[in-house]
Write a protein that holds these residues in place. Sequence first.
Motif, PDB file in Angstrom:
ATOM      1  N   MET A  35       1.120  -1.360   0.039  1.00  0.00           N
ATOM      2  CA  MET A  35       0.339  -0.054  -0.163  1.00  0.00           C
ATOM      3  C   MET A  35       1.049   1.332  -0.033  1.00  0.00           C
ATOM      4  N   ALA A  36       2.126   1.181   0.005  1.00  0.00           N
ATOM      5  CA  ALA A  36       3.133   2.334   0.146  1.00  0.00           C
ATOM      6  C   ALA A  36       3.336   2.713  -1.418  1.00  0.00           C
ATOM      7  N   GLY A  37       3.082   2.586  -2.007  1.00  0.00           N
ATOM      8  CA  GLY A  37       3.152   3.219  -3.438  1.00  0.00           C
ATOM      9  C   GLY A  37       1.366   3.029  -4.010  1.00  0.00           C
ATOM     10  N   ASP A  57     -10.220  -6.402   0.559  1.00  0.00           N
ATOM     11  CA  ASP A  57     -10.452  -6.813   1.190  1.00  0.00           C
ATOM     12  C   ASP A  57     -10.325  -7.056   2.766  1.00  0.00           C
ATOM     13  N   HIS A  58     -10.312  -8.148   3.879  1.00  0.00           N
ATOM     14  CA  HIS A  58     -10.244  -8.411   5.301  1.00  0.00           C
ATOM     15  C   HIS A  58      -8.929  -7.695   5.090  1.00  0.00           C
ATOM     16  N   PRO A  59      -7.279  -8.096   4.971  1.00  0.00           N
ATOM     17  CA  PRO A  59      -5.991  -7.462   5.653  1.00  0.00           C
ATOM     18  C   PRO A  59      -6.497  -5.886   5.204  1.00  0.00           C
ATOM     19  N   ILE A  60      -6.778  -5.631   4.399  1.00  0.00           N
ATOM     20  CA  ILE A  60      -7.115  -4.034   3.733  1.00  0.00           C
ATOM     21  C   ILE A  60      -7.852  -3.487   4.757  1.00  0.00           C
ATOM     22  N   ALA A  61      -8.805  -3.718   5.105  1.00  0.00           N
ATOM     23  CA  ALA A  61      -9.693  -2.994   5.582  1.00  0.00           C
ATOM     24  C   ALA A  61      -9.458  -2.664   7.069  1.00  0.00           C
ATOM     25  N   THR A  62      -8.978  -4.010   8.006  1.00  0.00           N
ATOM     26  CA  THR A  62      -8.213  -3.975   9.178  1.00  0.00           C
ATOM     27  C   THR A  62      -6.968  -3.716   9.412  1.00  0.00           C
ATOM     28  N   ASP A  63      -6.392  -3.557   8.157  1.00  0.00           N
ATOM     29  CA  ASP A  63      -4.599  -2.140   8.537  1.00  0.00           C
ATOM     30  C   ASP A  63      -5.505  -0.811   8.603  1.00  0.00           C
ATOM     31  N   ALA A  82      -2.923   1.876   8.812  1.00  0.00           N
ATOM     32  CA  ALA A  82      -2.381   2.625   7.309  1.00  0.00           C
ATOM     33  C   ALA A  82      -2.879   2.472   6.268  1.00  0.00           C
ATOM     34  N   ALA A  83      -3.301   1.392   5.351  1.00  0.00           N
ATOM     35  CA  ALA A  83      -4.162   0.976   4.458  1.00  0.00           C
ATOM     36  C   ALA A  83      -5.303   2.411   4.300  1.00  0.00           C
ATOM     37  N   VAL A  84      -6.645   2.395   5.617  1.00  0.00           N
ATOM     38  CA  VAL A  84      -7.738   2.705   5.536  1.00  0.00           C
ATOM     39  C   VAL A  84      -7.880   4.452   5.694  1.00  0.00           C
ATOM     40  N   ALA A  85      -6.547   4.679   6.296  1.00  0.00           N
ATOM     41  CA  ALA A  85      -6.076   6.323   5.654  1.00  0.00           C
ATOM     42  C   ALA A  85      -5.354   6.721   4.664  1.00  0.00           C
ATOM     43  N   ILE A  86      -4.495   5.985   3.666  1.00  0.00           N
ATOM     44  CA  ILE A  86      -4.159   5.776   2.923  1.00  0.00           C
ATOM     45  C   ILE A  86      -5.065   5.985   1.307  1.00  0.00           C
ATOM     46  N   LEU A  87      -6.307   4.660   1.953  1.00  0.00           N
ATOM     47  CA  LEU A  87      -7.138   5.301   0.949  1.00  0.00           C
ATOM     48  C   LEU A  87      -8.551   5.954   1.044  1.00  0.00           C
ATOM     49  N   SER A  88      -8.893   6.797   2.026  1.00  0.00           N
ATOM     50  CA  SER A  88      -9.427   7.294   2.833  1.00  0.00           C
ATOM     51  C   SER A  88      -9.601   8.969   2.099  1.00  0.00           C
ATOM     52  N   ARG A  89      -7.761   8.799   1.958  1.00  0.00           N
ATOM     53  CA  ARG A  89      -7.185  10.855   0.803  1.00  0.00           C
ATOM     54  C   ARG A  89      -7.440  10.324  -0.458  1.00  0.00           C
ATOM     55  N   VAL A  90      -7.039   8.872  -0.903  1.00  0.00           N
ATOM     56  CA  VAL A  90      -7.951   8.816  -1.997  1.00  0.00           C
ATOM     57  C   VAL A  90      -8.996   8.632  -2.806  1.00  0.00           C
ATOM     58  N   VAL A  91     -10.579   8.647  -1.270  1.00  0.00           N
ATOM     59  CA  VAL A  91     -11.457   8.836  -1.964  1.00  0.00           C
ATOM     60  C   VAL A  91     -12.267  10.478  -2.239  1.00  0.00           C
ATOM     61  N   GLU A  92     -10.922  10.677  -1.519  1.00  0.00           N
ATOM     62  CA  GLU A  92     -11.421  12.599  -1.621  1.00  0.00           C
ATOM     63  C   GLU A  92     -11.203  13.820  -2.746  1.00  0.00           C
TER      64      GLU A  92
END
Length: 331
Positions: A54-56, A76-82, A84-94
Amino acid sequence: MTAGPAYRVPPATDAQRVAWPASFGTRYTVFVDVEEEFDWRKPLDRANRATTAMAGFADAHRRFVDHGIALACLIDHPIATDPAAVAILSRVVEDGRSEIGTQLHPWVNPPFDEPVTPVTSYAGNLLPALEAAKIDALTDRVADAFGRRPRVYRAGRYGIGPRTVALLAERGYRIDSSVRPGYDYSADGGPDFTALDSGAYRTGGLVELPLTTVFTGGLRRYGAPLHRALGRVPRGRGVFSRAGLLSRIALTPEDMPIEAAIEAVDVAVDDGVRLLTFSFHSPSLVPGHTPYVRDAADLARFHGWWDRMATHLARRGVANATIEDIVAALG
């Protein structure tokens, strides 16, 4: 913990096919299977939950934004429960255009009431109550993480089953994208999609957006049946492909040369396909996590693939469509 033989997905009827409004034009959307990292050559393991690739994602997202491309992020579940990954994706949907959906990898998604085998890696093979419980666990986790219930779903490994659509509709999903036309995963218990084409269709209260598969070459009208038959002939598919007779092309930068993908886009558009669906896996955004991006040179080719494809789509007048655009057009 499984039910029934491999699922042969029935083709859509004419009545089921989506009639896109004229105002929709010809469009394309990009799905990202946002998932954990694992060695694709080894057996699946519940312990594989790392999400370092997810760093990329942020850099890749900026590149897509520069091309005016929204991402449908199926997590998927490992992403949704991480966190750091949630923070990255939250910025994506901005960006106001990208969207979060779900992707079910049953072997890393609770409840864990089944053995990890090739057959159970296809969620549609699980008993109905277990498939439902896994969908609920993932859906609820994603809703909690992002403050909105997801409306787009994909079964990992394209593992849709005979009850999946009904389970999704009951939970408020609008779109499924688990179908991969022209591919057959029944050898290890997965579904068989060879009877389907790439057109969107309505089914059980949902709209199915198949991943776009295009047959190119002089014998392309024979499509999936010929491709299946050639699979029973040693090197048959390779011979026919090199001779320009028949190639099966999926719209993905992963193991699909850009020249072949551009030809496939032209064939699909000329054949009247109104919505093209592209896809890739998030671990490909960092070298060393998938067979498709092993080093920095592969990653440069990956980004170059998208640069050329975006330019070609614009030249053909094929505009990007968000999930919101698609839902609005469906009515």
